[in-house]
Write a protein that holds these residues in place. Sequence first.
Motif, PDB file in Angstrom:
ATOM      1  N   LEU A 165      51.149  38.735  36.975  1.00  0.00           N
ATOM      2  CA  LEU A 165      51.051  39.533  35.747  1.00  0.00           C
ATOM      3  C   LEU A 165      49.609  39.664  35.264  1.00  0.00           C
ATOM      4  O   LEU A 165      49.196  40.735  34.811  1.00  0.00           O
ATOM      5  N   CYS A 166      48.832  38.567  35.360  1.00  0.00           N
ATOM      6  CA  CYS A 166      47.451  38.609  34.860  1.00  0.00           C
ATOM      7  C   CYS A 166      46.587  39.515  35.733  1.00  0.00           C
ATOM      8  O   CYS A 166      45.658  40.154  35.244  1.00  0.00           O
ATOM      9  N   VAL A 178      49.823  22.995  31.551  1.00  0.00           N
ATOM     10  CA  VAL A 178      49.166  24.221  31.066  1.00  0.00           C
ATOM     11  C   VAL A 178      48.720  24.978  32.305  1.00  0.00           C
ATOM     12  O   VAL A 178      47.880  24.499  33.076  1.00  0.00           O
ATOM     13  N   HIS A 179      49.330  26.151  32.543  1.00  0.00           N
ATOM     14  CA  HIS A 179      48.975  26.934  33.728  1.00  0.00           C
ATOM     15  C   HIS A 179      47.777  27.822  33.383  1.00  0.00           C
ATOM     16  O   HIS A 179      47.836  28.623  32.453  1.00  0.00           O
ATOM     17  N   MET A 180      46.686  27.644  34.133  1.00  0.00           N
ATOM     18  CA  MET A 180      45.459  28.413  33.893  1.00  0.00           C
ATOM     19  C   MET A 180      45.185  29.308  35.098  1.00  0.00           C
ATOM     20  O   MET A 180      45.190  28.832  36.236  1.00  0.00           O
ATOM     21  N   VAL A 181      44.957  30.585  34.831  1.00  0.00           N
ATOM     22  CA  VAL A 181      44.666  31.547  35.900  1.00  0.00           C
ATOM     23  C   VAL A 181      43.333  32.220  35.587  1.00  0.00           C
ATOM     24  O   VAL A 181      43.141  32.739  34.479  1.00  0.00           O
ATOM     25  N   LEU A 212      40.027  34.102  31.489  1.00  0.00           N
ATOM     26  CA  LEU A 212      40.920  32.958  31.709  1.00  0.00           C
ATOM     27  C   LEU A 212      42.233  33.228  30.984  1.00  0.00           C
ATOM     28  O   LEU A 212      42.240  33.521  29.787  1.00  0.00           O
ATOM     29  N   CYS A 213      43.344  33.137  31.722  1.00  0.00           N
ATOM     30  CA  CYS A 213      44.678  33.354  31.139  1.00  0.00           C
ATOM     31  C   CYS A 213      45.432  32.026  31.144  1.00  0.00           C
ATOM     32  O   CYS A 213      45.389  31.299  32.138  1.00  0.00           O
ATOM     33  N   LEU A 214      46.114  31.721  30.049  1.00  0.00           N
ATOM     34  CA  LEU A 214      46.842  30.457  29.921  1.00  0.00           C
ATOM     35  C   LEU A 214      48.308  30.699  29.597  1.00  0.00           C
ATOM     36  O   LEU A 214      48.653  31.673  28.917  1.00  0.00           O
TER      37      LEU A 214
END
Length: 662
Positions: A373-374, A194-197, A140-142
């Motif tokens: 990017l992630c 909060v952007h979560m990927v 999980l990327c934030l």
Amino acid sequence: MSLPPEKASELKQIIHQQLLKMDVHGRIREVLAETIREELAPEHQQLSTEDLIRALRQRGIIDDVMKELKFVTDMNEMGRTSAPKPSTHFVDREPPVLKKTNIDPTRRYLYLQVLGGKAFLEHLQEPEPLPGQICSTFTLCLHFRNQRFRSKPVPCACEPDFQDGFLLEIHKDSLGDGSKMVDATTMLSICDPVHMVLIKTDTFGETTLVASYFLEWRSVLAAENGITNVAVELLGVGTESKVSVGVLNIRLEMYPPLNKTLSSEITSTQFTLERQKTAEKERLFLVYAKQWWREYLQIRPTHNTRLVKIFAQDENGVNRPVCSYVRPLRAGRLLDTPRQAARFISVLGHERAPVIGGGGGKQEQWCTLLAFLCRNKGDCEDHANLLCSLLLGFGLEAFVCVGTKAKGVPHTWVMTCGSDGTITFWESLTGHRYIHRPINPDDPPLAEQPKPSYPYRTIGCIFNHEKFFGNCQPSDAVEVCVFDLHDESKWKPMSGEAIKSVCAPGATSSVPPFPPLCASTVDAAVTSNEMEVQLRILVSEHRKDLGLSTVWDDQLSYLLSQALAAYELERTTGVSAGNEEFQDAVRRAVPDGHTFKGFPIHFVHRNARRVFATCLRSPFCEEIICCRGDQVRLAVRVRVFAYPESACAVWIMFACKYRSVL
């Protein structure tokens, strides 16, 4: 080891506080009184410091104090003062020590905890991974207000075991008085989500974008005790943007706790007002875009077939103006030049958005920057948008171009306009640059015309974060295009105010903020060594299967580094250097009567088995790896060049020298 004065006083303060906390002074007084009673009563002798220390040690007081004293080392300070790494470049394989976070008590933080997931039904049949077994993982990327975080990878499962906490700083000096603790009302005006990927990494290291979600965190401002639990349903991406992929349990907590919480009516009213404001701005822009398009078609009916792209769908299936995908982006100290930026983007993987089923149609999906990017890979539009953003950050006048390549394949690339009128095309997938010199169709037939070296055929529109131009020249062929953007008979502009109303940072809540770039976590020297060892084993095993022995020449392998460094330098700067020294070194290393063969190859991944399989498909490389002859010596050199976001350019050279017997 000498300590600076400020560190020494800080250490004394810590020890003093600890002694007070344990009431060590009181205990010493008791021991002192007891010792004096026992030892001084008979004959009034002097009591030395050693006697007192011995008495304290016997009663275990010194041991208690030493156990209680815990020193937290500042890892950054330690890194600065430690000795340099030896040339052999050992790597510490110990698990990383968790560092204590320095919390500024005058700042406001949001503590976001991910407490597991559920209903990831695609992984319902996933077997429980065995200890030590490599398995697919979720990460999980934030991103929140210029801060980026990444969770620990967890095995893919129906109920993935996410147990991570992230401390997000809310208070920024830009909000006014930097020393004042931000209150709930001020925080309610911060509409950054909060952007979560969510990224899935398979057993081969390939990454897939699973979900992209914008979390509205401000509900915590109306929660009792400043703590709230939310179940976040993640939806898929692209063609699956309406399908649920799973649920994350998230706990939000304000730190320090709020003195006064807001009522839920106030927060819901604020959210409704923001949505209405955004919807109205987007509606007005849509009305304007339709009017602009009607005017554009009235210039020439054939404009209907040109690639004029005003809106594009992101990974969540949301239509957004293309200008919102570009923004001046500064890379800090991670990239130094525009050409280095172009090189960095060219080593990010190229992958088209996946399509379910055949038909050959291209699924369009322009990713948000965080998702691109992630995942470390994306389509040509993602590469072009990022390159344009970085070039704008470097102070150049840059635009993303939308058009076609050979055979009418849609494509995007980047263009910069020099102050002297020079037009340069930048291919974001390769890092190549091309100077554009237009052909004048009115010139006489015998007049010499410039021959275009670029692969682009047609161009429909160009745009950046502030401007949008539709190509209204008689032909949309790139080779005859004149890029005089002030001439409205050649390029139809859109209103800058209209673009600004929906694409400027913070203009609408639907435009996600841009994340900063992250430094590479790849240790280039270690990765190079590991790949080289793996390739040597693969080559030796392959030759063994062919009944051939393998002798490695370490000195020759070392010499190949010069060539690999020169290749990367040429890709980055366009300047070739160091070739003469490399050729001279090889001539000296290869005796008379011997033959030298070398094969360089470039990759953007770090999988040694895939590299070896690809190399064997080349007849030149296979000839070197399977070389037969007298006094055969083999060499292989791997050189990994690390770029931001852990992107890597991997150069490999296989070589051999042998005695020519003819």
